[in-house]
Scaffold this motif. Sequence first.
Motif, PDB file in Angstrom:
ATOM      1  N   PRO A 236       0.816  -1.222   0.000  1.00  0.00           N
ATOM      2  CA  PRO A 236       0.000   0.000   0.000  1.00  0.00           C
ATOM      3  C   PRO A 236       0.849   1.272   0.000  1.00  0.00           C
ATOM      4  O   PRO A 236       1.743   1.416   0.836  1.00  0.00           O
ATOM      5  N   VAL A 237       0.557   2.179  -0.921  1.00  0.00           N
ATOM      6  CA  VAL A 237       1.341   3.416  -0.982  1.00  0.00           C
ATOM      7  C   VAL A 237       0.986   4.358   0.165  1.00  0.00           C
ATOM      8  O   VAL A 237       1.761   5.260   0.476  1.00  0.00           O
ATOM      9  N   LYS A 238      -0.179   4.144   0.808  1.00  0.00           N
ATOM     10  CA  LYS A 238      -0.548   5.067   1.879  1.00  0.00           C
ATOM     11  C   LYS A 238       0.425   4.970   3.051  1.00  0.00           C
ATOM     12  O   LYS A 238       0.681   5.973   3.728  1.00  0.00           O
ATOM     13  N   VAL A 239       0.983   3.790   3.305  1.00  0.00           N
ATOM     14  CA  VAL A 239       1.981   3.668   4.372  1.00  0.00           C
ATOM     15  C   VAL A 239       3.191   4.537   4.046  1.00  0.00           C
ATOM     16  O   VAL A 239       3.740   5.223   4.917  1.00  0.00           O
ATOM     17  N   ALA A 240       3.600   4.539   2.781  1.00  0.00           N
ATOM     18  CA  ALA A 240       4.709   5.393   2.351  1.00  0.00           C
ATOM     19  C   ALA A 240       4.364   6.863   2.570  1.00  0.00           C
ATOM     20  O   ALA A 240       5.195   7.645   3.062  1.00  0.00           O
ATOM     21  N   GLU A 241       3.147   7.243   2.216  1.00  0.00           N
ATOM     22  CA  GLU A 241       2.738   8.636   2.366  1.00  0.00           C
ATOM     23  C   GLU A 241       2.730   9.054   3.830  1.00  0.00           C
ATOM     24  O   GLU A 241       3.219  10.139   4.192  1.00  0.00           O
ATOM     25  N   TYR A 242       2.166   8.214   4.692  1.00  0.00           N
ATOM     26  CA  TYR A 242       2.129   8.535   6.123  1.00  0.00           C
ATOM     27  C   TYR A 242       3.526   8.742   6.684  1.00  0.00           C
ATOM     28  O   TYR A 242       3.816   9.755   7.337  1.00  0.00           O
ATOM     29  N   LEU A 243       4.407   7.768   6.453  1.00  0.00           N
ATOM     30  CA  LEU A 243       5.738   7.828   7.057  1.00  0.00           C
ATOM     31  C   LEU A 243       6.553   8.989   6.513  1.00  0.00           C
ATOM     32  O   LEU A 243       7.281   9.661   7.263  1.00  0.00           O
ATOM     33  N   LEU A 244       6.458   9.247   5.210  1.00  0.00           N
ATOM     34  CA  LEU A 244       7.191  10.373   4.639  1.00  0.00           C
ATOM     35  C   LEU A 244       6.721  11.708   5.217  1.00  0.00           C
ATOM     36  O   LEU A 244       7.494  12.663   5.290  1.00  0.00           O
ATOM     37  N   CYS A 245       5.467  11.757   5.635  1.00  0.00           N
ATOM     38  CA  CYS A 245       4.936  12.967   6.266  1.00  0.00           C
ATOM     39  C   CYS A 245       5.311  13.044   7.745  1.00  0.00           C
ATOM     40  O   CYS A 245       4.956  14.012   8.429  1.00  0.00           O
ATOM     41  N   GLY A 246       5.997  12.013   8.244  1.00  0.00           N
ATOM     42  CA  GLY A 246       6.406  12.005   9.636  1.00  0.00           C
ATOM     43  C   GLY A 246       5.325  11.547  10.586  1.00  0.00           C
ATOM     44  O   GLY A 246       5.398  11.836  11.789  1.00  0.00           O
ATOM     45  N   THR A 247       4.333  10.823  10.076  1.00  0.00           N
ATOM     46  CA  THR A 247       3.207  10.376  10.897  1.00  0.00           C
ATOM     47  C   THR A 247       3.309   8.881  11.162  1.00  0.00           C
ATOM     48  O   THR A 247       3.235   8.083  10.216  1.00  0.00           O
ATOM     49  N   PRO A 248       3.477   8.454  12.414  1.00  0.00           N
ATOM     50  CA  PRO A 248       3.516   7.027  12.738  1.00  0.00           C
ATOM     51  C   PRO A 248       2.194   6.346  12.368  1.00  0.00           C
ATOM     52  O   PRO A 248       1.155   7.007  12.216  1.00  0.00           O
ATOM     53  N   VAL A 249       2.228   5.019  12.263  1.00  0.00           N
ATOM     54  CA  VAL A 249       1.101   4.268  11.705  1.00  0.00           C
ATOM     55  C   VAL A 249       0.727   3.105  12.613  1.00  0.00           C
ATOM     56  O   VAL A 249       1.601   2.460  13.202  1.00  0.00           O
ATOM     57  N   VAL A 250      -0.573   2.828  12.702  1.00  0.00           N
ATOM     58  CA  VAL A 250      -1.060   1.585  13.282  1.00  0.00           C
ATOM     59  C   VAL A 250      -1.898   0.907  12.207  1.00  0.00           C
ATOM     60  O   VAL A 250      -2.670   1.563  11.508  1.00  0.00           O
ATOM     61  N   GLY A 251      -1.700  -0.402  12.008  1.00  0.00           N
ATOM     62  CA  GLY A 251      -2.432  -1.075  10.948  1.00  0.00           C
ATOM     63  C   GLY A 251      -2.050  -2.533  10.822  1.00  0.00           C
ATOM     64  O   GLY A 251      -1.572  -3.153  11.775  1.00  0.00           O
ATOM     65  N   THR A 252      -2.229  -3.055   9.625  1.00  0.00           N
ATOM     66  CA  THR A 252      -2.051  -4.477   9.356  1.00  0.00           C
ATOM     67  C   THR A 252      -0.648  -4.720   8.815  1.00  0.00           C
ATOM     68  O   THR A 252      -0.375  -4.480   7.642  1.00  0.00           O
ATOM     69  N   ALA A 253       0.226  -5.206   9.672  1.00  0.00           N
ATOM     70  CA  ALA A 253       1.623  -5.395   9.279  1.00  0.00           C
ATOM     71  C   ALA A 253       1.793  -6.519   8.268  1.00  0.00           C
ATOM     72  O   ALA A 253       2.822  -6.600   7.603  1.00  0.00           O
ATOM     73  N   ALA A 254       0.774  -7.394   8.141  1.00  0.00           N
ATOM     74  CA  ALA A 254       0.863  -8.502   7.189  1.00  0.00           C
ATOM     75  C   ALA A 254       0.671  -8.044   5.743  1.00  0.00           C
ATOM     76  O   ALA A 254       0.904  -8.824   4.813  1.00  0.00           O
ATOM     77  N   ILE A 255       0.272  -6.804   5.539  1.00  0.00           N
ATOM     78  CA  ILE A 255       0.066  -6.270   4.199  1.00  0.00           C
ATOM     79  C   ILE A 255       1.283  -5.455   3.803  1.00  0.00           C
ATOM     80  O   ILE A 255       1.614  -4.451   4.447  1.00  0.00           O
ATOM     81  N   GLY A 256       1.965  -5.883   2.733  1.00  0.00           N
ATOM     82  CA  GLY A 256       3.177  -5.194   2.315  1.00  0.00           C
ATOM     83  C   GLY A 256       4.352  -5.572   3.197  1.00  0.00           C
ATOM     84  O   GLY A 256       4.256  -6.423   4.086  1.00  0.00           O
ATOM     85  N   ASP A 257       5.472  -4.926   2.964  1.00  0.00           N
ATOM     86  CA  ASP A 257       6.680  -5.184   3.749  1.00  0.00           C
ATOM     87  C   ASP A 257       6.959  -3.970   4.628  1.00  0.00           C
ATOM     88  O   ASP A 257       7.570  -2.994   4.193  1.00  0.00           O
ATOM     89  N   VAL A 258       6.489  -4.032   5.861  1.00  0.00           N
ATOM     90  CA  VAL A 258       6.679  -2.914   6.788  1.00  0.00           C
ATOM     91  C   VAL A 258       7.584  -3.319   7.949  1.00  0.00           C
ATOM     92  O   VAL A 258       7.564  -2.697   9.009  1.00  0.00           O
ATOM     93  N   ARG A 259       8.394  -4.365   7.737  1.00  0.00           N
ATOM     94  CA  ARG A 259       9.254  -4.841   8.820  1.00  0.00           C
ATOM     95  C   ARG A 259      10.182  -3.750   9.329  1.00  0.00           C
ATOM     96  O   ARG A 259      10.428  -3.645  10.536  1.00  0.00           O
ATOM     97  N   SER A 260      10.716  -2.945   8.424  1.00  0.00           N
ATOM     98  CA  SER A 260      11.635  -1.888   8.845  1.00  0.00           C
ATOM     99  C   SER A 260      10.931  -0.861   9.727  1.00  0.00           C
ATOM    100  O   SER A 260      11.498  -0.376  10.708  1.00  0.00           O
ATOM    101  N   ALA A 261       9.679  -0.530   9.384  1.00  0.00           N
ATOM    102  CA  ALA A 261       8.926   0.455  10.162  1.00  0.00           C
ATOM    103  C   ALA A 261       8.529  -0.113  11.520  1.00  0.00           C
ATOM    104  O   ALA A 261       8.552   0.606  12.531  1.00  0.00           O
ATOM    105  N   VAL A 262       8.171  -1.397  11.560  1.00  0.00           N
ATOM    106  CA  VAL A 262       7.833  -2.028  12.838  1.00  0.00           C
ATOM    107  C   VAL A 262       9.062  -2.059  13.745  1.00  0.00           C
ATOM    108  O   VAL A 262       8.999  -1.720  14.933  1.00  0.00           O
ATOM    109  N   ALA A 263      10.209  -2.483  13.188  1.00  0.00           N
ATOM    110  CA  ALA A 263      11.445  -2.564  13.970  1.00  0.00           C
ATOM    111  C   ALA A 263      11.880  -1.198  14.485  1.00  0.00           C
ATOM    112  O   ALA A 263      12.463  -1.088  15.567  1.00  0.00           O
ATOM    113  N   ALA A 264      11.569  -0.149  13.725  1.00  0.00           N
ATOM    114  CA  ALA A 264      11.968   1.207  14.119  1.00  0.00           C
ATOM    115  C   ALA A 264      11.004   1.837  15.115  1.00  0.00           C
ATOM    116  O   ALA A 264      11.252   2.942  15.612  1.00  0.00           O
ATOM    117  N   GLY A 265       9.890   1.161  15.394  1.00  0.00           N
ATOM    118  CA  GLY A 265       8.935   1.690  16.357  1.00  0.00           C
ATOM    119  C   GLY A 265       8.041   2.784  15.818  1.00  0.00           C
ATOM    120  O   GLY A 265       7.485   3.572  16.598  1.00  0.00           O
TER     121      GLY A 265
END
Length: 321
Positions: A236-265
Amino acid sequence: MATAVVGARAVRSAAAAFGSDVIMPRSLMPALAILAGRRWTQPIIFDADGLPADERVEFAGLDANGAPYRLLREIEASMVRKADITLARTDAARDILLARAGPMVSPARVRIVTNGRDATLFAPIPQAERVRIRTELGVATDAPLIVYAGSVGPQYRLDESVGLLAAVRRKRPDAKLLILTGSPDLVPDALAAVPYSPHHVIVRRVPPDAVSAYLACADLATAYRNTGFSMRAVAPVKVAEYLLCGTPVVGTAAIGDVRSAVAAGVFMDESAGHDAAAEWLEERLMRADAEDIRRHAREIGLAHFSLDRAVGDYATALEAI
């Protein structure tokens, strides 16, 4: 399908006229045109963004045992076998495509690329702009603001965003949820099964060039999705948009590859529950170190979800041929 088959000649003519170095079909009908064209002098890259045949089964009622599905699957497998390089979005998608294509396709021929977003368009905003937008929305500067941006439909689970809001409001009654969508008229039906107040849920349709600022003025973003088989292959590109805007995310980690964002907190998986996400928002994202977390989210976005990262991924795949 007939259009795709007949269109093979048009694609060949266009490639000759443009002097194209590479032919890159994206998804299944363009792939059919390439397969119908038979001989190609240029290398072929198959941009397999997702598993569209399986998405039609899960979300559009296509019969998984019917001939149309079997034909689409054969187009997919044949294109992976024919292509010099196939581009996938997740490790799971890569494994599925390789299994379907068979042992004649080397794993090196299926590469992972990210769905990146432009970091100059999606970026944090100055504090004064943040205050201005919140004032326009009727949200106090120090009140928790959750944001969701994107389409409205069952697979996006807007009710979960409202459930998170309810958990946050038990701690902070001034919290609000902002829903940014191009289809605001669909929101009431999407939330018909959950209790909510229009005073606490703000629905807006804003110009595309304004979306980034609204995302950046929030404290937390949501990215809940249904976890069907086909969803293992999307990013999902929305995860990219959120993080680039500096906004942390809560959601479904099984969708896409968000391991780096999860590990970074800066990404919390939904499995933690609404109460844990509400505590995360209250105890960390609304406190003195919030700016540090925002900067960290931006850094993760730049490293793993930016357009520059996508360009690098594509360049590596092109170099391979």
